[in-house]
Design a protein around this motif. Structure first.
Motif, mmCIF file in Angstrom:
data_model
loop_
_atom_site.group_PDB
_atom_site.id
_atom_site.type_symbol
_atom_site.label_atom_id
_atom_site.label_comp_id
_atom_site.label_asym_id
_atom_site.label_seq_id
_atom_site.Cartn_x
_atom_site.Cartn_y
_atom_site.Cartn_z
ATOM 1 N N ILE A 87 18.708 119.871 26.648
ATOM 2 C CA ILE A 87 20.131 120.223 26.492
ATOM 3 C C ILE A 87 20.391 120.773 25.098
ATOM 4 O O ILE A 87 21.088 121.784 24.930
ATOM 5 C CB ILE A 87 21.017 118.994 26.759
ATOM 6 C CG1 ILE A 87 20.909 118.550 28.220
ATOM 7 C CG2 ILE A 87 22.475 119.284 26.414
ATOM 8 C CD1 ILE A 87 21.582 117.235 28.512
ATOM 9 N N ALA A 88 19.859 120.114 24.082
ATOM 10 C CA ALA A 88 20.056 120.573 22.703
ATOM 11 C C ALA A 88 19.498 121.979 22.515
ATOM 12 O O ALA A 88 20.064 122.783 21.758
ATOM 13 C CB ALA A 88 19.399 119.599 21.738
ATOM 14 N N TRP A 89 18.403 122.294 23.184
ATOM 15 C CA TRP A 89 17.773 123.610 23.106
ATOM 16 C C TRP A 89 18.613 124.695 23.774
ATOM 17 O O TRP A 89 18.668 125.827 23.317
ATOM 18 C CB TRP A 89 16.396 123.524 23.765
ATOM 19 C CG TRP A 89 15.730 124.826 24.063
ATOM 20 C CD1 TRP A 89 14.950 125.573 23.221
ATOM 21 C CD2 TRP A 89 15.755 125.538 25.312
ATOM 22 N NE1 TRP A 89 14.498 126.706 23.870
ATOM 23 C CE2 TRP A 89 14.975 126.705 25.149
ATOM 24 C CE3 TRP A 89 16.368 125.295 26.545
ATOM 25 C CZ2 TRP A 89 14.793 127.634 26.176
ATOM 26 C CZ3 TRP A 89 16.195 126.208 27.571
ATOM 27 C CH2 TRP A 89 15.412 127.364 27.387
ATOM 28 N N ALA A 90 19.332 124.334 24.838
ATOM 29 C CA ALA A 90 19.968 125.320 25.710
ATOM 30 C C ALA A 90 21.283 125.850 25.155
ATOM 31 O O ALA A 90 22.046 125.130 24.512
ATOM 32 C CB ALA A 90 20.209 124.712 27.088
ATOM 33 N N ASP A 91 21.542 127.125 25.460
ATOM 34 C CA ASP A 91 22.857 127.730 25.237
ATOM 35 C C ASP A 91 23.749 127.539 26.456
ATOM 36 O O ASP A 91 24.976 127.494 26.340
ATOM 37 C CB ASP A 91 22.727 129.233 24.973
ATOM 38 C CG ASP A 91 21.863 129.540 23.769
ATOM 39 O OD1 ASP A 91 22.097 128.948 22.706
ATOM 40 O OD2 ASP A 91 20.936 130.372 23.900
ATOM 41 N N ALA A 92 23.140 127.469 27.627
ATOM 42 C CA ALA A 92 23.881 127.326 28.876
ATOM 43 C C ALA A 92 23.115 126.411 29.815
ATOM 44 O O ALA A 92 21.878 126.351 29.781
ATOM 45 C CB ALA A 92 24.104 128.686 29.540
ATOM 46 N N GLY A 141 30.204 124.481 22.522
ATOM 47 C CA GLY A 141 29.488 125.719 22.250
ATOM 48 C C GLY A 141 28.531 126.123 23.351
ATOM 49 O O GLY A 141 28.025 127.250 23.357
ATOM 50 N N LYS A 142 28.282 125.219 24.296
ATOM 51 C CA LYS A 142 27.410 125.538 25.418
ATOM 52 C C LYS A 142 28.254 125.943 26.628
ATOM 53 O O LYS A 142 29.434 125.632 26.708
ATOM 54 C CB LYS A 142 26.530 124.332 25.775
ATOM 55 C CG LYS A 142 25.647 123.872 24.612
ATOM 56 C CD LYS A 142 24.777 122.687 25.000
ATOM 57 C CE LYS A 142 24.000 122.151 23.799
ATOM 58 N NZ LYS A 142 23.048 123.135 23.247
#
Length: 262
Positions: A87-92, A141-142
């Motif tokens: 999750i921390a890695w993802a933008d979406a 921000g995601k």
């Protein structure tokens, strides 16, 4: 973009499995990075219990406090930590599931219960001591999008349909999970009449899904109201001068923003 695709269906050869394959391939063809959490393939443990963390309370299990302590002390189990890192890695984040009993399968609900813990996804505060939620929070921000299949016809989930309007059926997830933790909530993509879909229907739905995913970075999110922009009073009730003719789910969607976005 970096996209996490969370998949919750037990059969990879199902309609959902085929659409998942189409969707992920489309995103990769567009140059996006995609990671996947296939919950059934992972044999994901769907229930919170004391095995998720090292107990701090001896008399009884205080789930929220234990989760927050374990997160801050880096003592959550490895399966939970890996998902939080994704999750921390993802933008979406894309969540795909069949709609069972008007909600996601239990395995996905358990993913939310175990992964989105206090201190990580919610329960944060700003410099004024205000709790960050509904438009703010640990996942701000995601972007988040639902892809779901339902057996019923589209008319049954319409504004006067017997099953209830779909954006209201999904409100606990779209507003109470995504928006609560700060994620911009995109309109869901829904395949109706899934049990009766023929080959031509599948090709049409797959093409629609690919089109939706091409617009993933730019699609306008649902215009839910932010908690800290003055629309709500100190009791977290919508102020009486705002949309006085509306109650329930509809009152928490800004019609002004919706019109300008259209």
């Amino acid at each position: 973009m970096k996209i996490l695709w969370v998949f919750a269906h037990p059969e990879p050869q199902s309609l959902n499995g085929s659409l998942r394959d189409e969707g992920i391939q489309e995103l990769r063809d567009l140059g996006h990075e995609v990671r996947e959490s296939d919950l059934y393939a992972m044999d994901w443990k769907p229930v919170v219990d004391s095995g998720d963390f090292r107990r701090e309370t001896a008399d009884r299990l205080l789930v929220g406090a234990e989760q927050e302590h374990a997160y801050s002390a880096a003592e959550l189990t490895d399966d939970i930590t890996v998902e939080q890192e994704k999750i921390a890695w993802a933008d979406a984040l894309v969540f795909q599931f069949p709609l069972w009993w008007f909600g996601p399968p239990a395995i996905l609900k358990g993913w939310f219960d175990r992964v989105l813990v206090q201190g990580f996804a919610f329960g944060l505060q700003d410099h004024q001591g205000r709790t960050l939620r509904y438009g703010d929070g640990g996942l701000a921000g995601k972007r988040a999008m639902v892809i779901t299949t339902v057996g019923a016809r589209e008319s049954g989930f319409g504004a006067r349909g017997i099953h209830g309007q779909l954006d209201e059926v999904l409100f606990p997830l779209l507003h109470g999970t995504f928006w609560y933790t700060g994620m911009d909530t995109l309109p869901p993509y829904v395949v109706y009449g899934a049990d009766r879909l023929d080959a031509d229907g599948y090709r049409s739905r797959a093409a629609e899904l690919r089109e939706r995913l091409r617009a993933l970075p730019d699609t306008a999110p649902l215009p839910y109201r932010h908690e800290h922009t003055g629309d709500y009073d100190d009791a977290l009730v919508l102020r009486p001068e705002i949309e006085p003719d509306l109650t329930g789910v509809a009152a928490h969607v800004s019609r002004t923003v919706r019109s300008s976005a259209a």
